[in-house]
Scaffold this active site. Structure first.
Site, mmCIF file in Angstrom:
data_model
loop_
_atom_site.group_PDB
_atom_site.id
_atom_site.type_symbol
_atom_site.label_atom_id
_atom_site.label_comp_id
_atom_site.label_asym_id
_atom_site.label_seq_id
_atom_site.Cartn_x
_atom_site.Cartn_y
_atom_site.Cartn_z
ATOM 1 N N HIS A 58 0.841 -1.201 0.000
ATOM 2 C CA HIS A 58 0.000 0.000 0.000
ATOM 3 C C HIS A 58 0.872 1.244 0.000
ATOM 4 O O HIS A 58 1.774 1.381 0.819
ATOM 5 C CB HIS A 58 -0.897 -0.027 1.238
ATOM 6 N N ASP A 63 -4.655 3.962 -4.572
ATOM 7 C CA ASP A 63 -4.676 4.347 -3.159
ATOM 8 C C ASP A 63 -5.760 5.395 -2.902
ATOM 9 O O ASP A 63 -5.667 6.529 -3.365
ATOM 10 C CB ASP A 63 -3.302 4.902 -2.780
ATOM 11 N N TYR A 65 10.664 12.797 -13.057
ATOM 12 C CA TYR A 65 11.848 11.928 -13.075
ATOM 13 C C TYR A 65 12.317 11.607 -11.659
ATOM 14 O O TYR A 65 12.650 10.460 -11.347
ATOM 15 C CB TYR A 65 13.000 12.588 -13.837
ATOM 16 N N ASN A 106 3.645 9.172 -19.944
ATOM 17 C CA ASN A 106 4.187 8.614 -18.702
ATOM 18 C C ASN A 106 3.217 8.871 -17.554
ATOM 19 O O ASN A 106 2.715 9.979 -17.407
ATOM 20 C CB ASN A 106 5.531 9.274 -18.380
#
Length: 141
Positions: free
Chosen positions: A22, A64, A112, A132
């Site tokens: 988690h 989540d 990044y 991304n």
């Protein structure tokens, strides 16, 4: 072979998804992302697009619900005159697979840096730019 597991998920990727806890994060990276530079664990998914990988991953893990942001996109660099059309595909898949999407975005270099902390990076062959995303894993109930 297992029942109910998308065939696109390799044994290595299934292992990584199982190991994640988690709050752990996973990056689904496009073909231009410097995966080997930023990933602690890199799983190759060459030949597969980001949308199909996202669909398969979200069939295995929830997002989540406790996080402020559980689905993060890489922001377009100021001055780039592009509108990443894949984002709409990603949002649609995420909302269909998981009703708890909390969308956010990160500036390129912040993305990044966040990717360095991720549990793993899935290096896809996605050719769309700015494709991304970072997913934050939730609790399996």
């Amino acid at each position: 072979m297992l029942k109910g597991v998308p065939k696109i998920l390799s044994p290595e990727l299934l292992k990584i998804l199982s190991e994640m806890g988690h709050g752990d994060e996973i990056v689904i990276a496009d073909g231009n992302f410097p995966s080997e530079n930023y990933g602690n664990r890199v799983v190759r998914a060459d030949g597969h697009g980001g949308a199909e990988i996202l669909d398969a991953v979200l069939s295995m893990i929830p997002l989540d619900t406790y996080a402020d942001c559980n689905f993060m996109l890489m922001q377009v660099v100021p001055g780039d005159r592009v509108k990443p059309t894949i984002w709409e595909d990603y949002k649609k898949i995420a909302n269909e697979k998981d009703g708890h999407v909390k969308l956010g975005s990160l500036e390129r270099f912040a993305f990044y840096e966040r990717a360095k902390q991720a549990y793993a990076v899935i290096a896809t062959g996605e050719s769309a730019i700015y494709a991304n995303i970072i997913l934050k894993k939730g609790v399996i109930q």
